[in-house]
Design a protein around this motif. Sequence first.
Motif, PDB file in Angstrom:
ATOM      1  N   GLU A 125     118.448 -47.436  92.729  1.00 25.89           N
ATOM      2  CA  GLU A 125     118.325 -46.916  91.358  1.00 25.89           C
ATOM      3  C   GLU A 125     117.129 -47.516  90.628  1.00 25.89           C
ATOM      4  O   GLU A 125     117.214 -47.950  89.472  1.00 25.89           O
ATOM      5  CB  GLU A 125     119.627 -47.161  90.583  1.00 25.89           C
ATOM      6  N   LEU A 126     116.005 -47.539  91.342  1.00 24.16           N
ATOM      7  CA  LEU A 126     114.770 -48.088  90.785  1.00 24.16           C
ATOM      8  C   LEU A 126     113.856 -46.930  90.388  1.00 24.16           C
ATOM      9  O   LEU A 126     113.368 -46.198  91.250  1.00 24.16           O
ATOM     10  CB  LEU A 126     114.087 -48.968  91.842  1.00 24.16           C
ATOM     11  N   PRO A 127     113.640 -46.705  89.095  1.00 26.13           N
ATOM     12  CA  PRO A 127     112.810 -45.567  88.685  1.00 26.13           C
ATOM     13  C   PRO A 127     111.347 -45.723  89.108  1.00 26.13           C
ATOM     14  O   PRO A 127     110.841 -46.841  89.229  1.00 26.13           O
ATOM     15  CB  PRO A 127     112.942 -45.543  87.157  1.00 26.13           C
ATOM     16  N   ILE A 128     110.704 -44.580  89.340  1.00 32.14           N
ATOM     17  CA  ILE A 128     109.284 -44.551  89.704  1.00 32.14           C
ATOM     18  C   ILE A 128     108.557 -43.708  88.665  1.00 32.14           C
ATOM     19  O   ILE A 128     109.012 -42.614  88.325  1.00 32.14           O
ATOM     20  CB  ILE A 128     109.082 -43.886  91.095  1.00 32.14           C
ATOM     21  N   ILE A 129     107.449 -44.214  88.162  1.00 32.44           N
ATOM     22  CA  ILE A 129     106.617 -43.388  87.276  1.00 32.44           C
ATOM     23  C   ILE A 129     105.282 -43.148  87.978  1.00 32.44           C
ATOM     24  O   ILE A 129     104.586 -44.093  88.355  1.00 32.44           O
ATOM     25  CB  ILE A 129     106.385 -44.060  85.908  1.00 32.44           C
ATOM     26  N   VAL A 130     104.960 -41.870  88.187  1.00 36.75           N
ATOM     27  CA  VAL A 130     103.694 -41.498  88.821  1.00 36.75           C
ATOM     28  C   VAL A 130     102.735 -41.102  87.704  1.00 36.75           C
ATOM     29  O   VAL A 130     103.053 -40.240  86.880  1.00 36.75           O
ATOM     30  CB  VAL A 130     103.895 -40.318  89.799  1.00 36.75           C
ATOM     31  N   PHE A 131     101.569 -41.736  87.661  1.00 34.28           N
ATOM     32  CA  PHE A 131     100.643 -41.475  86.547  1.00 34.28           C
ATOM     33  C   PHE A 131      99.190 -41.607  87.005  1.00 34.28           C
ATOM     34  O   PHE A 131      98.911 -42.104  88.101  1.00 34.28           O
ATOM     35  CB  PHE A 131     100.929 -42.443  85.390  1.00 34.28           C
ATOM     36  N   ASP A 132      98.280 -41.170  86.148  1.00 33.35           N
ATOM     37  CA  ASP A 132      96.842 -41.252  86.435  1.00 33.35           C
ATOM     38  C   ASP A 132      96.328 -42.629  86.020  1.00 33.35           C
ATOM     39  O   ASP A 132      96.202 -42.926  84.838  1.00 33.35           O
ATOM     40  CB  ASP A 132      96.111 -40.143  85.667  1.00 33.35           C
ATOM     41  N   MET A 133      96.032 -43.450  87.017  1.00 33.15           N
ATOM     42  CA  MET A 133      95.576 -44.821  86.745  1.00 33.15           C
ATOM     43  C   MET A 133      94.139 -44.841  86.240  1.00 33.15           C
ATOM     44  O   MET A 133      93.688 -45.807  85.627  1.00 33.15           O
ATOM     45  CB  MET A 133      95.706 -45.645  88.049  1.00 33.15           C
ATOM     46  N   ASN A 134      93.401 -43.759  86.495  1.00 31.30           N
ATOM     47  CA  ASN A 134      91.981 -43.766  86.147  1.00 31.30           C
ATOM     48  C   ASN A 134      91.718 -43.393  84.689  1.00 31.30           C
ATOM     49  O   ASN A 134      90.578 -43.404  84.241  1.00 31.30           O
ATOM     50  CB  ASN A 134      91.199 -42.828  87.076  1.00 31.30           C
ATOM     51  N   LYS A 135      92.795 -43.077  83.960  1.00 33.20           N
ATOM     52  CA  LYS A 135      92.613 -42.769  82.539  1.00 33.20           C
ATOM     53  C   LYS A 135      92.873 -44.035  81.734  1.00 33.20           C
ATOM     54  O   LYS A 135      93.955 -44.598  81.760  1.00 33.20           O
ATOM     55  CB  LYS A 135      93.568 -41.652  82.113  1.00 33.20           C
ATOM     56  N   LYS A 136      91.838 -44.484  81.040  1.00 34.79           N
ATOM     57  CA  LYS A 136      91.895 -45.737  80.289  1.00 34.79           C
ATOM     58  C   LYS A 136      93.076 -45.745  79.325  1.00 34.79           C
ATOM     59  O   LYS A 136      93.325 -44.785  78.617  1.00 34.79           O
ATOM     60  CB  LYS A 136      90.573 -45.891  79.516  1.00 34.79           C
TER      61      LYS A 136
END
Length: 234
Positions: free
Chosen positions: A206-217
Amino acid sequence: MTYKRILLKLSGEALMGTRQYGIDPQRLAEYARDIKEIVEKGIEVAIVIGGGNIFRGVAGASNGMDRVQGDHMGMLATVINGLALQSALENEDIPTRLQSAIKINEVAEPFIRRKAMRHLEKGRVVIFGGGTGNPYFTTDSAAVLRAIEIEADVILKGTRVDGIYSADPEKDATASKFNSISFDDVLSKGLKVMDTTAFTLSQENELPIIVFDMNKKGNLLKIVSGEQIGTTVS
């Protein structure tokens, strides 16, 4: 702040910037500054980084190389990336420790869970290199495993896209983005978030994952501040 302790998963390819392979010092410096912002807010940060910018074990195996040898080369590549990231973070005056799942004592501490947690409590950034220390496991699996071991609140998977889509947004213009999605829906829709082993491990714990754009400051800071960035899998 929404989270107290996070595990940031970066792909090796992310470090290439605009290059074909290797490490782009400018991209590395940008990441270090983004990480510094959240460390200064009191967030405890652990990092797992891939090695695909230097070597891909699976690709090596398909070219006639022994898969286990290839994976060992990939593990060493993650240590190289870890050293580079450690250097970039220390240039920003952030105390950092590199722990490796394979013993290279002259270069990195061995992975010891209690020691890692102590470093985090003291405000040091801990980079986990060497994957899980075993062939046939990806750095995604290493990221989930370490996150569970150090009792992280969330895994932040920094990629080049701004979340999870119904199809590959780089190939399909009609692909729609999910703001949040359940583990079960990811599996039933056949969406690619992480490899199956890593994903199942995350779901079971039950560990949530957040996928996001790391290249956006600023994205990293926004996420830990509770803003809706990327896609949350829970």
